[in-house]
Design a protein around this motif. Sequence first.
Motif, PDB file in Angstrom:
ATOM      1  N   LEU A  27       0.846  -1.191   0.000  1.00  0.00           N
ATOM      2  CA  LEU A  27       0.000   0.000   0.000  1.00  0.00           C
ATOM      3  C   LEU A  27       0.881   1.240   0.000  1.00  0.00           C
ATOM      4  O   LEU A  27       1.977   1.228   0.539  1.00  0.00           O
ATOM      5  CB  LEU A  27      -0.878   0.012   1.252  1.00  0.00           C
ATOM      6  CG  LEU A  27      -1.877  -1.115   1.428  1.00  0.00           C
ATOM      7  CD1 LEU A  27      -2.527  -1.034   2.795  1.00  0.00           C
ATOM      8  CD2 LEU A  27      -2.919  -1.071   0.358  1.00  0.00           C
ATOM      9  N   ASP A  72       0.894   7.083   3.786  1.00  0.00           N
ATOM     10  CA  ASP A  72       0.024   8.257   3.832  1.00  0.00           C
ATOM     11  C   ASP A  72       0.632   9.407   3.030  1.00  0.00           C
ATOM     12  O   ASP A  72      -0.068  10.104   2.300  1.00  0.00           O
ATOM     13  CB  ASP A  72      -0.220   8.695   5.281  1.00  0.00           C
ATOM     14  CG  ASP A  72      -1.044   7.686   6.070  1.00  0.00           C
ATOM     15  OD1 ASP A  72      -1.681   6.806   5.450  1.00  0.00           O
ATOM     16  OD2 ASP A  72      -1.045   7.785   7.305  1.00  0.00           O
ATOM     17  N   PRO A  90      -4.905  10.439   2.616  1.00  0.00           N
ATOM     18  CA  PRO A  90      -5.952   9.434   2.557  1.00  0.00           C
ATOM     19  C   PRO A  90      -7.017   9.675   3.629  1.00  0.00           C
ATOM     20  O   PRO A  90      -6.778  10.370   4.606  1.00  0.00           O
ATOM     21  CB  PRO A  90      -5.209   8.126   2.850  1.00  0.00           C
ATOM     22  CG  PRO A  90      -4.107   8.541   3.764  1.00  0.00           C
ATOM     23  CD  PRO A  90      -3.699   9.914   3.281  1.00  0.00           C
ATOM     24  N   ASN A  94      -8.332   7.146   5.406  1.00  0.00           N
ATOM     25  CA  ASN A  94      -7.948   6.229   6.481  1.00  0.00           C
ATOM     26  C   ASN A  94      -6.434   6.159   6.553  1.00  0.00           C
ATOM     27  O   ASN A  94      -5.762   6.048   5.522  1.00  0.00           O
ATOM     28  CB  ASN A  94      -8.510   4.825   6.228  1.00  0.00           C
ATOM     29  CG  ASN A  94     -10.012   4.802   6.251  1.00  0.00           C
ATOM     30  OD1 ASN A  94     -10.619   5.188   7.244  1.00  0.00           O
ATOM     31  ND2 ASN A  94     -10.626   4.378   5.165  1.00  0.00           N
ATOM     32  N   LEU A 146      -2.605   4.778   7.247  1.00  0.00           N
ATOM     33  CA  LEU A 146      -1.937   3.574   6.769  1.00  0.00           C
ATOM     34  C   LEU A 146      -2.177   2.377   7.684  1.00  0.00           C
ATOM     35  O   LEU A 146      -2.498   1.292   7.214  1.00  0.00           O
ATOM     36  CB  LEU A 146      -0.432   3.821   6.614  1.00  0.00           C
ATOM     37  CG  LEU A 146       0.396   2.625   6.167  1.00  0.00           C
ATOM     38  CD1 LEU A 146      -0.042   2.137   4.797  1.00  0.00           C
ATOM     39  CD2 LEU A 146       1.869   2.972   6.181  1.00  0.00           C
ATOM     40  N   ASP A 178      -4.630   1.583   9.576  1.00  0.00           N
ATOM     41  CA  ASP A 178      -5.976   1.035   9.378  1.00  0.00           C
ATOM     42  C   ASP A 178      -6.108   0.345   8.024  1.00  0.00           C
ATOM     43  O   ASP A 178      -6.721  -0.718   7.915  1.00  0.00           O
ATOM     44  CB  ASP A 178      -7.027   2.141   9.506  1.00  0.00           C
ATOM     45  CG  ASP A 178      -7.105   2.706  10.916  1.00  0.00           C
ATOM     46  OD1 ASP A 178      -6.600   2.057  11.864  1.00  0.00           O
ATOM     47  OD2 ASP A 178      -7.677   3.799  11.083  1.00  0.00           O
ATOM     48  N   ARG A 179      -5.534   0.943   6.988  1.00  0.00           N
ATOM     49  CA  ARG A 179      -5.599   0.328   5.661  1.00  0.00           C
ATOM     50  C   ARG A 179      -4.851  -0.991   5.628  1.00  0.00           C
ATOM     51  O   ARG A 179      -5.300  -1.976   5.026  1.00  0.00           O
ATOM     52  CB  ARG A 179      -5.054   1.292   4.599  1.00  0.00           C
ATOM     53  CG  ARG A 179      -5.967   2.506   4.412  1.00  0.00           C
ATOM     54  CD  ARG A 179      -5.499   3.460   3.329  1.00  0.00           C
ATOM     55  NE  ARG A 179      -4.353   4.248   3.778  1.00  0.00           N
ATOM     56  CZ  ARG A 179      -3.180   4.314   3.159  1.00  0.00           C
ATOM     57  NH1 ARG A 179      -2.989   3.678   2.018  1.00  0.00           N
ATOM     58  NH2 ARG A 179      -2.204   5.063   3.632  1.00  0.00           N
ATOM     59  N   TRP A 237       3.981  -1.632   2.872  1.00  0.00           N
ATOM     60  CA  TRP A 237       3.760  -0.310   2.310  1.00  0.00           C
ATOM     61  C   TRP A 237       5.059   0.225   1.714  1.00  0.00           C
ATOM     62  O   TRP A 237       6.130  -0.328   1.946  1.00  0.00           O
ATOM     63  CB  TRP A 237       3.230   0.649   3.373  1.00  0.00           C
ATOM     64  CG  TRP A 237       4.266   1.035   4.395  1.00  0.00           C
ATOM     65  CD1 TRP A 237       5.059   2.142   4.381  1.00  0.00           C
ATOM     66  CD2 TRP A 237       4.632   0.306   5.567  1.00  0.00           C
ATOM     67  NE1 TRP A 237       5.899   2.135   5.464  1.00  0.00           N
ATOM     68  CE2 TRP A 237       5.653   1.018   6.208  1.00  0.00           C
ATOM     69  CE3 TRP A 237       4.202  -0.894   6.129  1.00  0.00           C
ATOM     70  CZ2 TRP A 237       6.238   0.583   7.382  1.00  0.00           C
ATOM     71  CZ3 TRP A 237       4.790  -1.315   7.297  1.00  0.00           C
ATOM     72  CH2 TRP A 237       5.781  -0.587   7.909  1.00  0.00           C
ATOM     73  N   THR A 255     -13.068   5.997  -3.871  1.00  0.00           N
ATOM     74  CA  THR A 255     -13.024   6.916  -2.737  1.00  0.00           C
ATOM     75  C   THR A 255     -13.355   8.330  -3.194  1.00  0.00           C
ATOM     76  O   THR A 255     -14.074   9.065  -2.508  1.00  0.00           O
ATOM     77  CB  THR A 255     -11.635   6.875  -2.070  1.00  0.00           C
ATOM     78  OG1 THR A 255     -11.370   5.532  -1.652  1.00  0.00           O
ATOM     79  CG2 THR A 255     -11.567   7.801  -0.868  1.00  0.00           C
TER      80      THR A 255
END
Length: 101
Positions: free
Chosen positions: A1, A4, A16, A18, A20, A22-23, A38, A91
């Motif tokens: 991912l 942020d 973002p 949410n 990082l 949480d994602r 990430w 999103t």
Amino acid sequence: LNSDHSVRELKGHKRPLNILKDRLEVIAALEAVDFVTWFGEINPLKIILKLRPDILVKGGDWDTTKMVGAKEVLSWGGKVFSLPFIKGKSTTQLIKKIIKL
């Protein structure tokens, strides 16, 4: 991912939605996912080359022939997928809907 920071670089200062952490938890909770990490750069090629994944997946707005790292993943026998893009479910569209309300 994307980190942020890299999301903000790509999508603007209000993203973002949410963080990082949480994602990462959401993606890691998927049964089919073995590993999630990430990257802080705009481009994930460095981490793809380091991890050498068997599978590379991006959203449906990406053509598999234009995905960063696709050529490399395919070269070592991996697979590359573009998930179906569902119009109106991004999103960005969600944010527009919330603002409109």
